[in-house]
Enzyme design. Structure first.
Site, PDB file in Angstrom:
ATOM      1  N   LYS A  13       0.875  -1.343   0.012  1.00  0.00           N
ATOM      2  CA  LYS A  13      -0.013   0.180  -0.078  1.00  0.00           C
ATOM      3  C   LYS A  13       0.729   1.382   0.084  1.00  0.00           C
ATOM      4  O   LYS A  13       0.619   2.229  -0.711  1.00  0.00           O
ATOM      5  CB  LYS A  13      -1.001  -0.038   1.335  1.00  0.00           C
ATOM      6  CG  LYS A  13      -2.059  -1.057   1.337  1.00  0.00           C
ATOM      7  CD  LYS A  13      -2.762  -0.860   2.602  1.00  0.00           C
ATOM      8  CE  LYS A  13      -2.327  -0.928   3.897  1.00  0.00           C
ATOM      9  NZ  LYS A  13      -1.655  -2.237   4.205  1.00  0.00           N
ATOM     10  N   ARG A  85      -9.584   0.944   8.710  1.00  0.00           N
ATOM     11  CA  ARG A  85      -9.177  -0.706   8.905  1.00  0.00           C
ATOM     12  C   ARG A  85     -10.305  -1.392   9.795  1.00  0.00           C
ATOM     13  O   ARG A  85     -10.122  -2.661  10.097  1.00  0.00           O
ATOM     14  CB  ARG A  85      -8.148  -0.831   9.737  1.00  0.00           C
ATOM     15  CG  ARG A  85      -6.621  -1.184   9.215  1.00  0.00           C
ATOM     16  CD  ARG A  85      -5.394  -1.049  10.149  1.00  0.00           C
ATOM     17  NE  ARG A  85      -4.408  -1.604  10.094  1.00  0.00           N
ATOM     18  CZ  ARG A  85      -3.192  -1.156   9.568  1.00  0.00           C
ATOM     19  NH1 ARG A  85      -3.074   0.107   8.846  1.00  0.00           N
ATOM     20  NH2 ARG A  85      -2.253  -2.132   9.207  1.00  0.00           N
ATOM     21  N   ARG A 124      11.511  -6.864   5.356  1.00  0.00           N
ATOM     22  CA  ARG A 124      11.264  -5.468   4.866  1.00  0.00           C
ATOM     23  C   ARG A 124      12.415  -4.473   5.774  1.00  0.00           C
ATOM     24  O   ARG A 124      12.385  -4.795   7.224  1.00  0.00           O
ATOM     25  CB  ARG A 124       9.873  -5.166   5.229  1.00  0.00           C
ATOM     26  CG  ARG A 124       9.571  -3.646   5.054  1.00  0.00           C
ATOM     27  CD  ARG A 124       7.968  -3.404   4.761  1.00  0.00           C
ATOM     28  NE  ARG A 124       7.603  -3.344   6.306  1.00  0.00           N
ATOM     29  CZ  ARG A 124       6.254  -3.035   6.379  1.00  0.00           C
ATOM     30  NH1 ARG A 124       5.502  -2.813   5.226  1.00  0.00           N
ATOM     31  NH2 ARG A 124       5.555  -3.424   7.581  1.00  0.00           N
ATOM     32  N   ARG A 157      11.338  -2.606  11.389  1.00  0.00           N
ATOM     33  CA  ARG A 157      10.361  -2.016  12.631  1.00  0.00           C
ATOM     34  C   ARG A 157       9.982  -3.245  13.638  1.00  0.00           C
ATOM     35  O   ARG A 157      10.309  -4.549  13.209  1.00  0.00           O
ATOM     36  CB  ARG A 157       8.892  -1.868  11.681  1.00  0.00           C
ATOM     37  CG  ARG A 157       8.716  -0.618  11.078  1.00  0.00           C
ATOM     38  CD  ARG A 157       7.776  -0.337  10.351  1.00  0.00           C
ATOM     39  NE  ARG A 157       6.554  -1.165  10.575  1.00  0.00           N
ATOM     40  CZ  ARG A 157       5.424  -0.978   9.894  1.00  0.00           C
ATOM     41  NH1 ARG A 157       5.359  -0.093   8.758  1.00  0.00           N
ATOM     42  NH2 ARG A 157       4.208  -1.612  10.340  1.00  0.00           N
ATOM     43  N   ARG A 168      -0.501  -9.582  12.905  1.00  0.00           N
ATOM     44  CA  ARG A 168      -0.972  -8.461  12.270  1.00  0.00           C
ATOM     45  C   ARG A 168      -1.932  -8.991  11.060  1.00  0.00           C
ATOM     46  O   ARG A 168      -3.121  -8.570  10.635  1.00  0.00           O
ATOM     47  CB  ARG A 168       0.087  -7.660  11.490  1.00  0.00           C
ATOM     48  CG  ARG A 168       0.482  -6.786  12.774  1.00  0.00           C
ATOM     49  CD  ARG A 168       1.898  -6.374  12.420  1.00  0.00           C
ATOM     50  NE  ARG A 168       2.225  -5.659  11.084  1.00  0.00           N
ATOM     51  CZ  ARG A 168       3.380  -5.477  10.212  1.00  0.00           C
ATOM     52  NH1 ARG A 168       4.267  -6.092  10.751  1.00  0.00           N
ATOM     53  NH2 ARG A 168       3.203  -4.837   9.297  1.00  0.00           N
TER      54      ARG A 168
END
Ligand code: ADP
Ligand code: ZN
Length: 213
Positions: A13, A85, A124, A157, A168
């Site tokens: 996104k 969300r 990531r 992160r 998540r």
């Protein structure tokens, strides 16, 4: 024009939002970035939300809704990334936009299978300064550990750890997936396959919003 980017964590996104910003000139509002800035700045809101984010669960609706509606003030067109969300968030958004005779014009649902998400999120790296995402396998930075765009330092992160990644995704499946139907019912949803070349996905996204790639 107001757009929503909907999709699981790791669907790209943020990456697509950046491309859209360049092509259509809307403001990019990423709820996760706003929340991380609040945490980094040590504001009261940041202190309230940090533990939720670390666990990979959603920050309470009233907190996020307040934050986003405030950020929407005075903007004539936005790309929302990471918000809404939950159904409650979607309804609050609809109501707030409605008061200014605006609406969400299109929702781009970027679909990616679960195994691929886990792979992407665990490799990531994110820029500390501008939040640009990199992937050590698919899209590495030109210089190790440094952001191509701003030279900022790259970090992993706290919520990109295997256990939290699973959490998540589970949260997404139970709380966010109902939004797919919510927007489909009002004919505003376009599904885009989120697996493939970034440029190709961008073309599909631009086509869905009626802009030439
Ligand atoms: P990702 O899409 O990769 O999970 P984000 O940066 O969008 O990453 O979100 C990170 C975290 O911030 C979420 O796990 C959640 O705790 C919090 N968050 C972001 N957006 C929302 C939202 N709309 N509602 C509740 N919590 C949110
Ligand atoms: Zn950067």
């Amino acid at each position: 024009m107001n757009l929503v980017l909907l999709g699981p964590p790791g669907s790209g996104k943020g990456t697509q939002a950046e491309h859209l910003v360049q092509k259509v000139g809307l403001a990019h509002l990423a709820s996760g970035d706003l929340l991380r800035s609040a945490v980094a700045a040590g504001t009261e809101l940041g202190r309230k939300t940090e533990s939720y984010m670390k666990q990979g669960v959603l920050v309470p609706d009233e907190v996020v809704i307040g934050l986003i509606l405030e950020a929407l003030e005075g903007k004539s067109g936005v790309i929302l990334d990471g918000f809404p969300r939950t159904l409650e968030q979607a309804q609050a958004l609809e109501q707030a936009l409605g008061q200014r005779s605006q609406t969400i014009d299109r929702v781009l649902y970027i679909s990616v299978a679960k195994d691929e998400l886990i792979k992407r999120l665990s490799s990531r790296w994110t820029c500390k300064q501008c939040q640009a995402p990199y992937n050590l396998q698919g899209a590495p930075p030109r210089q190790e550990g440094k952001c191509d765009r701003c030279g900022g330092e790259l970090y992993q992160r706290a919520d990109d750890q295997p256990h939290t990644i699973r959490k998540r995704i589970e949260v997404y499946l139970t709380q966010t997936v109902p939004l797919i139907d919510y927007y489909r019912r009002s004919n505003r949803l376009t599904e885009v396959d989120g697996v493939g070349e970034v440029a190709q996905i961008t073309r599909a996204v631009l086509q869905a919003v009626g802009v030439e790639g």
